[in-house]
Motif scaffolding. Structure first.
Motif, short mmCIF file in Angstrom:
data_model
loop_
_atom_site.label_atom_id
_atom_site.label_comp_id
_atom_site.label_asym_id
_atom_site.label_seq_id
_atom_site.Cartn_x
_atom_site.Cartn_y
_atom_site.Cartn_z
N THR A 17 0.85 -0.80 -0.17
CA THR A 17 -0.09 -0.27 -0.62
C THR A 17 0.91 1.90 0.57
O THR A 17 0.87 2.09 0.98
CB THR A 17 -1.10 -0.47 1.27
N GLN A 22 -1.82 2.72 -2.96
CA GLN A 22 -2.46 4.10 -3.01
C GLN A 22 -3.65 4.36 -4.21
O GLN A 22 -5.01 4.25 -3.95
CB GLN A 22 -2.17 4.31 -1.97
N VAL A 39 -6.79 -4.92 3.91
CA VAL A 39 -4.66 -4.76 3.30
C VAL A 39 -3.68 -4.45 4.01
O VAL A 39 -4.04 -5.14 4.88
CB VAL A 39 -5.06 -3.08 3.16
N ALA A 50 -3.87 3.48 4.23
CA ALA A 50 -4.34 2.67 3.54
C ALA A 50 -5.86 2.16 4.29
O ALA A 50 -6.77 2.83 3.63
CB ALA A 50 -3.73 1.11 3.31
#
Length: 415
Positions: A17, A22, A39, A50
């Motif tokens: 992430t 993202q 996540v 995230a």
């Protein structure tokens, strides 16, 4: 088969992430039928960011294996550093998840083929993150070239140029890893090395052989993927490359200047990666140029233009089109329909292989004749050692389970 129905939501997990992860989370959430339920990242700050992107709804994980144990996930996005792509893709396929895996597909040829084999065995939808294939103007450019407006294509150039001299990505000292990073898990299959920001963060890790392959894999993969798609080819028969670290005073291990020639039998591709001189090629810092007997097309993400050879063809100019959004949408649709996506995993593997060959030719300092069927260099065992890597235990076992018989002899493992 996926349990997703036509009127159901597609439940996603994201592994990795950072910036790209993202961004794709936001792209995915732009679709009304998407829920991001989980996540995963080894960096606490990025993991918290995230979760925030999902409005606090996603469950955070540090270990991707725990995320993959969830039965409610239809698919995962693998947006980690490159050396993890194939292992996580294989693990996700084994767990019954479909996968959107960022480019390049793999750190090496052997693990790329292993990931393809796993996807086929478990009948998973796997989309490779070469999103240019979903751009409408790229499709229009392909159709024009295939219609013959450029005449016979004899050579193609792909390039990326910058001037990062003299310091490049810098030369920070090795340190202890920050307390909010599980650095051993970040390294995973890669060799045990001291923590360094240029190993652990982009763009630094792109330029370390342990994790990637310079901009041949980080950027030029997009270009060669498009060339293959436009011209209907999957592998060169010969690769030569030269270059080195000539100007930059940083701690990268990949070249700051590299040229490769890929011979496809009836045309060649020149791939140029320059980090120490930013003079544009064909008027742009990056791009693809198709050179034909009737004219030349310069193809960029912002659009394309045709430059005629005299009066042999007509000039054409077209603006750009979205790429990430339709590429993600195509993947989601295929998760539901079980159709093959626009950039299936084997296609991504073939394109990634071309850039691996450029780097293998550079590192062995000789021409590589390629057996595309067996996916090995012809008569060159030194080159073939680069087809696979030495994996730290236990991570290589994911790859080993699906290695081709040709590649198995090049697999190596250490503690």
């Amino acid at each position: 088969m996926s349990h997703v129905g036509a009127n159901d939501r597609v439940v996603l997990g994201f592994i990795g992430t950072g910036g790209r992860g993202q961004h794709l989370m936001r792209v995915a959430l732009g679709n009304a039928d998407v829920e991001i339920a989980a996540v995963c990242d080894v960096m606490e700050q990025r993991l918290a960011q995230a979760v925030q992107i999902t409005g606090g709804k996603a469950t955070p994980y540090k270990d991707f294996r725990r995320l993959l144990e969830r039965k409610d996930l239809d698919a995962v996005f693998v947006t980690t550093p490159d050396h993890w792509h194939c292992i996580m893709t294989i693990a996700a396929c084994e767990a019954g998840k479909d996968v959107y895996v960022e480019k390049p597909l793999g750190h090496n040829v052997a693990e790329g083929r292993a990931a393809v084999n796993a996807a086929k065995r478990f009948k998973r939808v796997v989309q490779h993150g070469t999103q240019q294939l979903s751009g409408q103007h790229y499709a229009e450019a392909r159709d024009l070239i295939r219609s013959g407006v450029l005449g016979k294509i004899t050579h193609v150039r792909i390039w990326n140029v910058w001037n990062e001299s003299p310091d490049g990505i810098g030369n920070p000292p090795d340190t202890e890893p920050p307390p909010d990073i599980d650095y051993d898990l970040w390294l995973g299959p890669a060799p045990k090395r001291p923590f360094n920001p240029n190993r652990c963060y982009a763009p630094g890790y792109w330029f370390q052989w342990d994790y990637s392959g310079g901009h041949m894999l980080a950027w030029a993969i997009h270009h060669i993927d498009t060339v293959h798609w436009v011209l209907g080819v999957t592998a060169p028969r010969l690769a030569v490359s030269t270059g080195g670290k000539y100007a930059l005073r940083d701690n990268r291990t990949t070249p700051d200047t590299q040229d490769a020639l890929l011979d496809y039998g009836d045309f060649i591709v020149q791939a140029s990666i320059y980090h120490a001189n930013a003079r544009p090629i064909e008027g742009s810092w990056y791009g693809i140029a198709f050179y034909g007997t009737n004219g030349t097309m310069r193809l960029l993400r912002e659009g394309f233009e045709i430059y005629p050879e005299g009066d042999r063809t007509r000039p054409v100019q077209r603006g750009g089109s979205p790429q990430d959004e339709p590429h993600v949408r195509n993947f989601l649709d295929c998760v539901e329909s079980r159709r093959e996506p626009v950039a299936p995993i084997e296609w991504g593997h073939w394109s990634t292989n071309a850039m691996h060959l450029a780097n293998i030719a550079l590192r062995t300092k000789r021409a590589i004749q390629w057996d595309a069927k067996q996916e090995k260099a012809i008569g060159d065992e030194e080159a073939n050692r680069y087809l696979c890597r030495t994996y730290r235990k236990p991570w290589g076992q994911y790859v080993l389970r699906y290695l081709s018989s040709v590649h198995r002899k090049y697999y190596r493992e250490t503690t």
